[in-house]
Write a protein that holds these residues in place. Structure first.
Motif, PDB file in Angstrom:
ATOM      1  N   PRO A   1       0.799  -1.230   0.000  1.00  0.00           N
ATOM      2  CA  PRO A   1       0.000   0.000   0.000  1.00  0.00           C
ATOM      3  C   PRO A   1       0.829   1.277   0.000  1.00  0.00           C
ATOM      4  N   ARG A   2       2.135   1.164   0.243  1.00  0.00           N
ATOM      5  CA  ARG A   2       2.998   2.354   0.229  1.00  0.00           C
ATOM      6  C   ARG A   2       3.961   2.338  -0.953  1.00  0.00           C
ATOM      7  N   ALA A   3       3.816   1.416  -1.866  1.00  0.00           N
ATOM      8  CA  ALA A   3       4.715   1.324  -3.008  1.00  0.00           C
ATOM      9  C   ALA A   3       4.587   2.574  -3.882  1.00  0.00           C
ATOM     10  N   ASN A   4       5.710   3.198  -4.190  1.00  0.00           N
ATOM     11  CA  ASN A   4       5.694   4.455  -4.943  1.00  0.00           C
ATOM     12  C   ASN A   4       4.878   4.368  -6.219  1.00  0.00           C
ATOM     13  N   MET A   5       5.213   3.379  -7.062  1.00  0.00           N
ATOM     14  CA  MET A   5       4.577   3.315  -8.373  1.00  0.00           C
ATOM     15  C   MET A   5       3.113   2.893  -8.263  1.00  0.00           C
TER      16      MET A   5
END
Length: 274
Positions: A119-123
């Motif tokens: 849920p915090r992945a940049n892309m």
């Protein structure tokens, strides 16, 4: 720790990879998230399929008049340094260039980061705000599209169901303006909360990570970004369950997201009274 035992294959044909994935294998491209999880025994796949030598997959970024296509093997560095992407969709470059360290950006792939579905992945957050479409392939279902709004099903879970993501297409318009902002404990660290906002004449899209089990669209704010009650509705929504850990409480993560959204809107010229 060492990974649990697993079988390994490196096919050269897409069909061979698709059969293995449909039977439960997991794909490996850059491996920057998967291999770490396997070493920690957080993930214990029985089979791993290296997709980097498949002729039908590519490392091309294609910028057209009204869309950007990102191939399955495109790395974060490819996106961060692509001149036309920086001009047409700078929020994608911002997300890519702040992801991890140099080694991670050199090897990690945009599709891999999306499919990992943290849920915090940049892309993942940047593409959620971009109205992106994922092109996927399956040995039985053939080739099909998944809207990014329908792509995430839970924490590190997606809706591919044994299919392989082969490319991403992002619609772009001449008047698009957007930005990606994150807050992390230190540079190159995984964000505690991250936000991407994209505005154009067709509307506003805002996505946030770190405040739920998957990236979420803040539709209440999209509809009325200058009204403070829309912020109250968005961040007071039932069902939002921020990742609570020793870095911050749920209330802290939600307030942090609120602040980042306000900064993003100000940066792209969408005024906010707060």
């Amino acid at each position: 720790m060492r990974p649990a035992p697993f079988s390994f294959a490196r096919p050269r044909r897409l069909d061979d990879a698709l059969v293995a994935l449909a039977e439960g294998a997991v794909p490996l491209a850059g491996g920057q998230s998967l291999l770490q999880a396997m070493r920690l025994r957080q993930d214990e796949p029985a089979a791993v399929v290296d997709i980097t030598r498949i002729a039908e997959l590519d490392r091309n970024v294609t910028v057209g008049r009204d869309s950007i296509r990102i191939g399955a093997l495109v790395t974060h560095r490819d996106v961060a340094e692509h001149r036309e992407v920086r001009e047409r969709a700078p929020w994608l470059s911002e997300a890519a260039e702040t992801l991890g360290d140099v080694q991670v950006r050199n090897r990690g792939t945009t599709l891999g980061n999306l499919c990992w579905a943290d849920p915090r992945a940049n892309m993942a957050v940047a593409l959620a705000a971009s109205n992106a479409r994922v092109l996927a392939a399956h040995p039985d279902r053939g080739t099909f599209e998944i809207a990014v709004d329908d792509f995430f099903s839970g924490f590190r879970q997606n809706t591919l169901e044994g299919a392989l993501a082969t490319s991403i297409e992002i619609p772009v318009a001449a008047d698009d303006r957007g930005t990606y902002i994150e807050f992390s404990r230190q540079p190159q660290d995984l964000a505690l909360v991250n936000v991407c906002a994209v505005a154009s004449s067709s509307g506003l899209r805002i996505a946030a990570g770190g405040i739920h089990a998957k990236p979420v669209r803040l539709t209440a704010i999209e509809k009325n970004p200058t009204d403070q009650t829309s912020f109250d509705r968005a961040f007071g929504a039932e069902g939002l369950t921020p990742m609570v850990d020793h870095h911050g409480s749920a209330d802290y993560k939600l307030e942090l997201a609120r602040t980042l959204v306000q900064r993003a809107l100000q940066k792209i010229g969408v005024s906010n009274s707060d």
